[in-house]
Design an enzyme around this catalytic site. Structure first.
Site, mmCIF file in Angstrom:
data_model
loop_
_atom_site.group_PDB
_atom_site.id
_atom_site.type_symbol
_atom_site.label_atom_id
_atom_site.label_comp_id
_atom_site.label_asym_id
_atom_site.label_seq_id
_atom_site.Cartn_x
_atom_site.Cartn_y
_atom_site.Cartn_z
ATOM 1 N N GLU A 47 0.857 -1.193 0.000
ATOM 2 C CA GLU A 47 0.000 0.000 0.000
ATOM 3 C C GLU A 47 0.895 1.245 0.000
ATOM 4 O OE1 GLU A 47 -1.585 0.682 3.950
ATOM 5 O OE2 GLU A 47 -3.393 1.643 3.176
ATOM 6 N N ASN A 107 -7.008 6.045 -1.618
ATOM 7 C CA ASN A 107 -5.884 5.152 -1.344
ATOM 8 C C ASN A 107 -6.061 3.997 -2.340
ATOM 9 O OD1 ASN A 107 -4.049 3.318 -0.301
ATOM 10 N ND2 ASN A 107 -4.544 3.809 1.837
ATOM 11 N N LYS A 124 -9.321 1.726 -2.042
ATOM 12 C CA LYS A 124 -9.535 1.139 -0.701
ATOM 13 C C LYS A 124 -10.929 1.461 -0.179
ATOM 14 C CE LYS A 124 -7.120 1.141 3.813
ATOM 15 N NZ LYS A 124 -5.870 1.605 4.466
ATOM 16 N N GLU A 143 -5.803 8.637 7.860
ATOM 17 C CA GLU A 143 -6.327 8.194 6.564
ATOM 18 C C GLU A 143 -7.712 8.781 6.294
ATOM 19 O OE1 GLU A 143 -5.759 4.361 4.697
ATOM 20 O OE2 GLU A 143 -4.803 3.687 6.536
ATOM 21 N N CYS A 169 -4.861 -3.029 2.752
ATOM 22 C CA CYS A 169 -4.605 -2.985 4.199
ATOM 23 C C CYS A 169 -5.836 -3.268 5.054
ATOM 24 C CB CYS A 169 -3.954 -1.663 4.589
ATOM 25 S SG CYS A 169 -3.183 -1.804 6.216
ATOM 26 N N ASN A 194 0.219 -1.265 5.272
ATOM 27 C CA ASN A 194 1.104 -0.552 6.218
ATOM 28 C C ASN A 194 0.419 -0.677 7.573
ATOM 29 O OD1 ASN A 194 3.214 1.676 4.892
ATOM 30 N ND2 ASN A 194 1.502 1.188 3.541
HETATM 31 N N1 CDV Z 1 -3.049 1.259 6.561
HETATM 32 C C1 CDV Z 1 -4.000 0.667 7.301
HETATM 33 O O1 CDV Z 1 -5.113 0.475 6.853
HETATM 34 N N2 CDV Z 1 -3.664 0.339 8.580
HETATM 35 C C2 CDV Z 1 -4.589 -0.227 9.502
HETATM 36 C C3 CDV Z 1 -4.235 0.134 10.928
HETATM 37 C C4 CDV Z 1 -4.505 1.554 11.212
HETATM 38 C C5 CDV Z 1 -5.047 -0.660 11.930
HETATM 39 C C6 CDV Z 1 -4.648 -1.743 9.392
HETATM 40 O O2 CDV Z 1 -5.767 -2.279 9.378
HETATM 41 O O3 CDV Z 1 -3.598 -2.394 9.377
#
Ligand code: CDV
Length: 329
Positions: A47, A107, A124, A143, A169, A194
């Site tokens: 990501e 994103n 996303k 975010e 993510c 991430n």
């Molecule tokens: N980049 C993300 O989406 N990170 C989230 C954190 C904030 C919990 C994740 O679900 O890994």
């Protein structure tokens, strides 16, 4: 094996705040070469793979953050990656911050075929974190300030000889993500992430980050009879430690390959897409066994009937003295 495709998770280590796109693309191309040398036809990058994870900082006005976003894909900095991948006959999934011509910020991830054609852009869906600066946190996760939720949901595309889906993510934590793609026959889900190890709203989860990461993806793979390939940006980036553990997960739910560092590393595995039918045509034969007529609550309001307005993360005060979910407002 009939429809076997060799896929690489191209994990990245930290990207510094001042690291230029061109330098990052050089790293992506080096990983591409490594993946190609090891037989990969598809490379999955993390990501927001072109910059540091900028949502950890508050920037106001928002327009001052424009330099973190791509207005075209490929653009001048990313063109060398597109060209090199097409020359090698390797496709890829690449996460980046997208600023559209009409001013929307997403994103996103682009999926590119082996011949260099763009298959799709995924935005996303589940946007975690918070909307405003919260100084009580050791670092921000803004975010919800920088990105709108992707409006298109979870598509599945004919690509790489199979049915391919994407998630980014936080999407990987939600069972709906996998099921919506599973109902479209997905065989290979690509993911970039991430994930800071420290979760400020509930630090009791810090020690469980690695467990939760694999738990959700292994369950999603198994319950939908699909391969999942997930690539992290790991290591300590601008003082924030992030989870690595990029992995390739089989439709059985088993991890078949996993990163052993928190830096730039290529993880390769052969994914036989025909293996999905072991699950799709037996235990998880949706047409035969699912009971959608009793699943209606899945589409009830966000938090369910009794807690429509109780969602969200705890406030600073609640987090500071939090002893459990009841401390949330
Ligand atoms: N980049 C993300 O989406 N990170 C989230 C954190 C904030 C919990 C994740 O679900 O890994």
């Amino acid at each position: 094996m009939n429809r076997a495709i060799t896929v690489a998770a191209a994990q990245l280590g930290p990207i510094g705040r001042d690291e230029k796109r061109e330098a990052v693309v050089d790293r992506l191309v080096a990983l591409l070469h490594d993946a190609h040398r090891r037989g990969a036809e598809l490379v999955v990058y993390p990501e927001l793979a072109l910059t540091t994870f900028f949502p950890r900082w508050w920037t106001e006005p928002l327009a001052e953050a424009d330099h973190w976003f791509e207005t075209e894909m490929p653009g001048p900095a990313t063109k060398p990656l597109f060209e090199e991948a097409a020359a090698l006959g390797v496709g890829f999934f690449l996460g980046y911050a997208e600023l559209t011509p009409d001013g929307h910020r997403y994103n996103s991830a682009v999926l590119v075929e082996r011949d260099g054609s763009t298959v799709a852009t995924f935005r996303k869906v589940h946007i975690p974190g918070h909307e405003r600066h919260e100084p009580w946190r050791p670092f921000q996760h803004l975010e919800r300030y920088y990105f709108e939720p992707g409006p298109d949901g979870f598509g599945v595309w004919d690509a790489f000889g199979g049915s391919v889906g994407m998630m980014i993510c936080n999407d990987r934590r939600w069972p709906e993500t996998y099921r919506v793609m599973g109902l479209q026959g997905v065989e290979l889900i690509l993911c970039g992430y991430n994930t800071p190890v420290h979760y400020a709203p509930d630090p009791s989860q810090d020690a469980l980050q690695a467990f939760h990461n694999h738990l959700v993806m292994q369950a999603g793979a198994y319950q939908n009879g699909t391969w999942v390939v997930a690539s992290a940006k790991g290591g300590v980036e601008e003082g924030v430690d992030s989870l690595a553990q990029s992995a390739v997960i089989a439709p059985s739910g088993l991890i078949v390959a996993q990163a052993f560092t928190a830096g730039d590393e290529v993880v390769v595995a052969e994914c036989d897409l025909d293996w999905c039918d072991h699950y799709k045509k037996t235990l998880f034969d949706f047409a035969r066994y699912r009971r959608p007529e009793v699943y209606g609550a899945i589409c009830e309001p966000r938090g369910g009937r009794e807690s429509e307005s109780a969602g969200g993360e705890p406030t600073a005060a609640a987090a500071a003295g939090a002893s459990g979910p009841e401390a949330a407002p």
